[in-house]
Design an enzyme around this catalytic site. Structure first.
Site, short mmCIF file in Angstrom:
data_model
loop_
_atom_site.label_atom_id
_atom_site.label_comp_id
_atom_site.label_asym_id
_atom_site.label_seq_id
_atom_site.Cartn_x
_atom_site.Cartn_y
_atom_site.Cartn_z
N SER A 154 0.84 -1.05 0.01
CA SER A 154 -0.03 0.03 -0.10
C SER A 154 0.72 1.35 -0.02
O SER A 154 0.23 2.36 -0.27
CB SER A 154 -1.00 0.19 1.20
OG SER A 154 -0.30 -0.34 2.45
N HIS A 175 -3.68 -3.27 -5.67
CA HIS A 175 -3.84 -2.84 -4.33
C HIS A 175 -5.30 -2.90 -3.94
O HIS A 175 -6.32 -2.25 -4.32
CB HIS A 175 -3.40 -1.30 -4.55
CG HIS A 175 -3.53 -0.77 -3.05
ND1 HIS A 175 -3.70 0.49 -2.68
CD2 HIS A 175 -3.11 -1.46 -1.65
CE1 HIS A 175 -3.78 0.79 -1.33
NE2 HIS A 175 -3.57 -0.33 -0.88
N GLU A 187 -6.96 -1.00 -7.03
CA GLU A 187 -6.09 0.13 -7.77
C GLU A 187 -5.30 -1.01 -8.61
O GLU A 187 -4.42 -1.67 -7.97
CB GLU A 187 -5.33 0.77 -6.94
CG GLU A 187 -5.91 2.05 -6.17
CD GLU A 187 -5.56 3.02 -5.48
OE1 GLU A 187 -5.78 4.17 -5.27
OE2 GLU A 187 -4.09 2.58 -4.57
N ASN A 226 -4.44 6.37 -1.24
CA ASN A 226 -3.56 6.67 -0.01
C ASN A 226 -2.74 8.14 -0.26
O ASN A 226 -2.39 8.66 0.53
CB ASN A 226 -2.43 5.79 0.29
CG ASN A 226 -3.29 4.54 0.89
OD1 ASN A 226 -4.20 4.87 1.58
ND2 ASN A 226 -2.56 3.52 1.12
N1 LIG Z 1 -3.93 -3.90 6.31
C1 LIG Z 1 -4.50 -2.85 5.55
O1 LIG Z 1 -5.54 -1.97 5.63
C2 LIG Z 1 -4.14 -3.01 4.26
C3 LIG Z 1 -4.75 -2.46 2.90
C4 LIG Z 1 -4.21 -2.61 1.72
C5 LIG Z 1 -3.01 -3.21 1.54
N2 LIG Z 1 -2.17 -3.85 2.51
C6 LIG Z 1 -1.01 -4.31 2.38
O2 LIG Z 1 -1.17 -5.71 2.19
C7 LIG Z 1 -0.05 -6.46 2.83
C8 LIG Z 1 -0.34 -7.43 3.85
O3 LIG Z 1 -0.82 -6.55 4.94
P1 LIG Z 1 -1.71 -7.07 6.21
O4 LIG Z 1 -2.44 -6.11 6.57
O5 LIG Z 1 -2.73 -8.31 5.41
O6 LIG Z 1 -0.69 -7.74 6.86
P2 LIG Z 1 -0.68 -9.04 8.28
O7 LIG Z 1 0.10 -8.49 9.00
O8 LIG Z 1 -2.20 -9.06 8.43
O9 LIG Z 1 -0.51 -10.36 7.46
C9 LIG Z 1 0.94 -10.51 6.79
C10 LIG Z 1 1.03 -11.91 6.78
O10 LIG Z 1 2.44 -12.20 6.04
C11 LIG Z 1 2.58 -13.34 6.53
N3 LIG Z 1 4.23 -13.63 6.17
C12 LIG Z 1 5.10 -12.76 6.40
N4 LIG Z 1 6.34 -13.04 5.75
C13 LIG Z 1 6.08 -14.21 4.76
C14 LIG Z 1 6.65 -14.91 3.83
N5 LIG Z 1 7.81 -14.45 3.55
N6 LIG Z 1 6.00 -15.69 3.15
C15 LIG Z 1 4.38 -15.99 3.52
N7 LIG Z 1 3.82 -15.24 4.34
C16 LIG Z 1 4.44 -14.24 5.24
C17 LIG Z 1 2.72 -13.36 8.15
O11 LIG Z 1 2.54 -14.65 8.68
C18 LIG Z 1 1.07 -12.70 8.08
O12 LIG Z 1 0.28 -13.77 8.17
C19 LIG Z 1 0.73 -5.14 3.05
O13 LIG Z 1 1.81 -4.97 2.01
C20 LIG Z 1 0.04 -4.04 3.33
O14 LIG Z 1 0.77 -2.80 3.11
C21 LIG Z 1 -2.60 -3.57 3.78
#
Ligand SMILES: NC(=O)c1ccc[n+]([C@@H]2O[C@H](COP(=O)([O-])OP(=O)(O)OC[C@H]3O[C@@H](n4cnc5c(N)ncnc54)[C@H](O)[C@@H]3O)[C@@H](O)[C@H]2O)c1
Length: 317
Positions: A154, A175, A187, A226
């Protein structure tokens, strides 16, 4: 007559040429039509993406959700079941078992097929981690002609995330928004002179098949949403720091005066103060002149007031 024949064969030739072009384009498009899905990272976003795909996309032959943590996968599965239960209360014909059975939960990166496979990376927002993951994926899949790589970052620049990827024509930003099953927007981030039009078209089609709406944008910090939303949230914190108004009054003002469904502080609490700080730190480290560091936000993060997920942020829950 000769002239007529020549003209006629010329017309035929050009029609054949158009048909041949159409065929070659369709062949290319077919090659890029997503049929298999692998989502890496089973947190908030990854679990939401596979839930939406399993529920709405009838053209997928397989869906795999991968995570390094078995515990995260178990949590993802029960979260998906909980979400679907809520949906079933409104739509009685929702078949929870059928939807969940379409998803394979796995700790290893093992797609069911590499044919027309889309791999969406949704791991923790950390540049080094994402780069290493794509290095590994590049090694595994670089010789598979119909695999597309997508990142759900993001705040990071997609090009930086893809540092070790060879086939950049098949790399794209996808995204999604939180919570994925409810938020309609995706996106599609097209990397200039790299992501191919075929890849973009295939992603637009994939998003549509998930029942969502896509917008196309360039690989700039914060993309569209964002880039507008984060400075707005940080300006709201500055207003609070200056004592211009209380958090509650700023929220009320934006909800009733601007018609926003949430005020900026309710929104920051929902997104997470740590996540907001992470975006800010990332942009500052790149010298993007978009937002200024916030002392108040840093202090609140240090005190563990991370927002709704921990029960306390700008508000107590
Ligand atoms: N949370 C939000 O509001 C949001 C919105 C849009 C985009 N994003 C993006 O989405 C992505 C994930 O965010 P999230 O909120 O789901 O995070 P989260 O912390 O809920 O989940 C991340 C997951 O990735 C796993 N992980 C870490 N390293 C790994 C690897 N090497 N191989 C496989 N799995 C692995 C972890 O175990 C965890 O379960 C980020 O890039 C974030 O910026 C988040």
């Amino acid at each position: 007559m000769t002239r007529f024949l020549n003209m006629n064969s010329l017309l035929k030739y050009s029609a054949n040429l158009r048909f041949a072009r159409h065929l070659s384009l369709s062949a290319k498009m077919n090659a890029y039509k997503v049929e298999n899905l692998l989502v890496i990272g089973s947190g908030l976003m990854g679990s939401g993406i596979v839930q939406s795909a399993a529920h709405n996309n009838r053209n997928l032959k397989s869906i795999v959700l991968q995570d390094i943590s078995e515990d995260a996968l178990n949590k993802a599965k029960s979260k998906i079941e909980q979400n679907l239960n809520k949906i079933k209360q409104k739509k009685a014909d929702t078949n929870i078992d059928e939807i969940v059975s379409k998803i394979t939960f796995s700790t290893s990166i093992a797609p069911k097929s590499t044919e027309n496979l889309l791999i969406i990376e949704a791991v923790t927002e950390n540049l080094g981690l994402k780069q290493e993951l794509f290095k590994d994926l590049n090694q595994k899949f670089k010789d598979c002609p119909s695999v597309v790589f997508a990142t759900n970052t993001s705040s990071l620049v997609c090009k930086d995330v893809a540092k070790h990827v060879d086939n950049m024509d098949r790399f794209v930003g996808l995204h999604f928004f939180n919570p994925v099953p409810l938020m309609k927007l995706v996106e599609i981030v097209v990397l200039e002179n790299q992501t191919s039009e075929e890849t973009y078209e295939a992603m637009a089609n994939f998003v549509k098949e998930m029942g969502k709406v896509s917008v196309r944008c360039k690989d700039t910090p914060g993309f569209i949403v964002n880039r507008l939303l984060v400075p707005y949230m940080f300006e709201a914190i500055s207003m609070l720091e200056r004592g211009d108004a209380s958090a509650r009054d700023i929220d009320t003002a934006m909800k009733l005066g601007a018609g926003y469904p949430m005020g900026p502080f309710e929104l920051i609490d929902y997104v997470g103060l740590d996540t907001s700080k992470f975006i800010c730190d990332g942009w500052l480290s790149k010298n993007y002149n978009i937002i200024k560091e916030s002392k108040l936000l840093n202090e609140m993060v240090a005190k563990g007031r991370l927002g709704k997920k921990v029960g306390k942020g700008f508000y107590d829950y």
